[in-house]
Motif scaffolding. Structure first.
Motif, PDB file in Angstrom:
ATOM      1  N   THR A   1      71.478  55.281  79.514  1.00 52.54           N
ATOM      2  CA  THR A   1      70.121  55.508  79.492  1.00 52.54           C
ATOM      3  C   THR A   1      69.695  55.710  78.378  1.00 52.54           C
ATOM      4  OG1 THR A   1      70.386  56.538  81.884  1.00 52.54           O
ATOM      5  CG2 THR A   1      68.456  57.025  80.739  1.00 52.54           C
ATOM      6  N   VAL A   2      68.438  54.715  78.174  1.00 54.39           N
ATOM      7  CA  VAL A   2      67.930  54.978  76.873  1.00 54.39           C
ATOM      8  C   VAL A   2      66.278  55.355  77.306  1.00 54.39           C
ATOM      9  CG1 VAL A   2      66.948  53.731  74.804  1.00 54.39           C
ATOM     10  CG2 VAL A   2      68.950  53.278  75.821  1.00 54.39           C
ATOM     11  N   ALA A   3      65.788  56.491  76.697  1.00 55.03           N
ATOM     12  CA  ALA A   3      64.333  57.090  77.107  1.00 55.03           C
ATOM     13  C   ALA A   3      63.716  57.591  75.824  1.00 55.03           C
ATOM     14  CB  ALA A   3      64.571  57.996  78.147  1.00 55.03           C
ATOM     15  N   VAL A   4      62.404  57.708  75.982  1.00 55.43           N
ATOM     16  CA  VAL A   4      61.502  58.093  74.902  1.00 55.43           C
ATOM     17  C   VAL A   4      60.438  58.777  75.669  1.00 55.43           C
ATOM     18  CG1 VAL A   4      62.127  56.842  73.066  1.00 55.43           C
ATOM     19  CG2 VAL A   4      60.240  56.086  74.273  1.00 55.43           C
TER      20      VAL A   4
ATOM     21  N   PRO B   1      54.576  66.100  74.997  1.00 57.36           N
ATOM     22  CA  PRO B   1      55.168  64.968  75.906  1.00 57.36           C
ATOM     23  C   PRO B   1      54.381  65.250  77.247  1.00 57.36           C
ATOM     24  CG  PRO B   1      56.864  66.744  75.935  1.00 57.36           C
ATOM     25  CD  PRO B   1      55.618  67.161  74.650  1.00 57.36           C
ATOM     26  N   ILE B   2      54.002  63.852  77.808  1.00 50.93           N
ATOM     27  CA  ILE B   2      53.282  63.927  79.079  1.00 50.93           C
ATOM     28  C   ILE B   2      53.914  62.943  80.242  1.00 50.93           C
ATOM     29  CG2 ILE B   2      51.198  64.605  77.999  1.00 50.93           C
ATOM     30  CD1 ILE B   2      50.339  61.672  78.151  1.00 50.93           C
ATOM     31  N   ALA B   3      54.850  62.127  79.575  1.00 51.05           N
ATOM     32  CA  ALA B   3      55.661  61.137  80.565  1.00 51.05           C
ATOM     33  C   ALA B   3      56.687  60.540  79.622  1.00 51.05           C
ATOM     34  CB  ALA B   3      54.608  60.185  80.958  1.00 51.05           C
ATOM     35  N   ALA B   4      57.463  59.849  80.339  1.00 49.87           N
ATOM     36  CA  ALA B   4      58.610  59.122  79.590  1.00 49.87           C
ATOM     37  C   ALA B   4      58.763  57.797  79.876  1.00 49.87           C
ATOM     38  CB  ALA B   4      59.818  60.094  79.870  1.00 49.87           C
TER      39      ALA B   4
ATOM     40  N   PRO C   1      62.196  48.607  71.164  1.00 51.56           N
ATOM     41  CA  PRO C   1      61.009  48.148  72.190  1.00 51.56           C
ATOM     42  C   PRO C   1      60.545  49.362  73.133  1.00 51.56           C
ATOM     43  CG  PRO C   1      63.027  47.086  72.516  1.00 51.56           C
ATOM     44  CD  PRO C   1      63.342  47.861  71.312  1.00 51.56           C
ATOM     45  N   ILE C   2      61.567  50.206  73.447  1.00 46.44           N
ATOM     46  CA  ILE C   2      61.030  50.975  74.496  1.00 46.44           C
ATOM     47  C   ILE C   2      60.079  52.308  73.823  1.00 46.44           C
ATOM     48  CG2 ILE C   2      62.030  53.143  75.766  1.00 46.44           C
ATOM     49  CD1 ILE C   2      64.417  51.448  76.422  1.00 46.44           C
ATOM     50  N   LEU C   3      60.401  52.608  72.583  1.00 40.76           N
ATOM     51  CA  LEU C   3      59.575  53.400  71.801  1.00 40.76           C
ATOM     52  C   LEU C   3      58.335  52.658  71.472  1.00 40.76           C
ATOM     53  CD1 LEU C   3      59.073  55.766  70.076  1.00 40.76           C
ATOM     54  CD2 LEU C   3      60.077  54.662  68.102  1.00 40.76           C
ATOM     55  N   LEU C   4      58.482  51.543  71.284  1.00 40.23           N
ATOM     56  CA  LEU C   4      56.923  50.660  71.060  1.00 40.23           C
ATOM     57  C   LEU C   4      55.970  50.781  72.684  1.00 40.23           C
ATOM     58  CD1 LEU C   4      55.066  48.956  69.194  1.00 40.23           C
ATOM     59  CD2 LEU C   4      56.338  46.981  69.977  1.00 40.23           C
TER      60      LEU C   4
ATOM     61  N   ALA D   1      56.250  52.863  74.727  1.00 42.57           N
ATOM     62  CA  ALA D   1      55.769  54.423  74.827  1.00 42.57           C
ATOM     63  C   ALA D   1      54.394  54.435  73.939  1.00 42.57           C
ATOM     64  CB  ALA D   1      56.813  55.600  74.695  1.00 42.57           C
ATOM     65  N   GLU D   2      54.643  54.340  72.810  1.00 41.33           N
ATOM     66  CA  GLU D   2      53.547  54.444  71.700  1.00 41.33           C
ATOM     67  C   GLU D   2      52.183  53.802  72.563  1.00 41.33           C
ATOM     68  OE1 GLU D   2      55.139  53.168  68.138  1.00 41.33           O
ATOM     69  OE2 GLU D   2      55.986  55.178  67.692  1.00 41.33           O
ATOM     70  N   GLY D   3      52.517  52.382  72.929  1.00 42.45           N
ATOM     71  CA  GLY D   3      51.350  51.856  73.396  1.00 42.45           C
ATOM     72  C   GLY D   3      50.716  52.547  74.652  1.00 42.45           C
ATOM     73  N   ILE D   4      51.493  52.896  75.487  1.00 43.32           N
ATOM     74  CA  ILE D   4      51.139  53.675  76.757  1.00 43.32           C
ATOM     75  C   ILE D   4      50.263  55.128  76.197  1.00 43.32           C
ATOM     76  CG2 ILE D   4      51.731  55.314  78.652  1.00 43.32           C
ATOM     77  CD1 ILE D   4      54.149  53.308  78.943  1.00 43.32           C
ATOM     78  N   ALA D   5      50.629  55.636  75.147  1.00 39.34           N
ATOM     79  CA  ALA D   5      50.077  56.896  74.676  1.00 39.34           C
ATOM     80  C   ALA D   5      48.832  56.432  74.029  1.00 39.34           C
ATOM     81  CB  ALA D   5      51.039  57.479  73.490  1.00 39.34           C
ATOM     82  N   ALA D   6      48.563  55.499  73.491  1.00 41.98           N
ATOM     83  CA  ALA D   6      47.446  54.875  72.853  1.00 41.98           C
ATOM     84  C   ALA D   6      46.434  54.591  73.853  1.00 41.98           C
ATOM     85  CB  ALA D   6      47.602  53.763  71.752  1.00 41.98           C
ATOM     86  N   ARG D   7      46.725  53.963  74.999  1.00 40.24           N
ATOM     87  CA  ARG D   7      45.935  53.378  75.978  1.00 40.24           C
ATOM     88  C   ARG D   7      45.496  54.877  76.688  1.00 40.24           C
ATOM     89  NH1 ARG D   7      43.260  49.306  76.818  1.00 40.24           N
ATOM     90  NH2 ARG D   7      43.551  49.457  78.974  1.00 40.24           N
ATOM     91  N   LEU D   8      46.414  55.745  77.087  1.00 43.19           N
ATOM     92  CA  LEU D   8      45.774  57.063  77.699  1.00 43.19           C
ATOM     93  C   LEU D   8      44.807  57.734  76.779  1.00 43.19           C
ATOM     94  CD1 LEU D   8      49.297  58.149  79.028  1.00 43.19           C
ATOM     95  CD2 LEU D   8      47.282  57.355  80.160  1.00 43.19           C
TER      96      LEU D   8
END
Length: 72
Positions: A4-7, A16-19, A37-40, A42-49
């Protein structure tokens, strides 16, 4: 064998609000290659939120804080 790879997805205060993550078969994919790519993602989701939570006023305030205006 699986791995499992998660950020975390972080809010504007760094909390942290999600993963975002993936479970992969290590025979098919090297887990270390999935981290960027998973980090990217997560960063994109954070920016949109942040844009959704801050709305237009929040975006304008951030732009002013960085020395940008609508005319830039």
């Amino acid at each position: 064998m699986t791995c499992t790879v998660a950020v975390p997805v972080l809010d504007c205060d760094g909390r942290p609000i999600a993963a975002v993550g993936a479970v992969v078969h290590t025979v098919r994919v090297e887990p270390a290659k999935l981290a960027p790519p998973i980090l990217l993602a997560a960063e994109g989701i954070a920016a949109r939120l942040d844009c959704i939570a801050g709305g237009a006023d929040g975006a304008a305030e951030r732009a002013r804080a960085h020395g940008r205006t609508h005319n830039d």
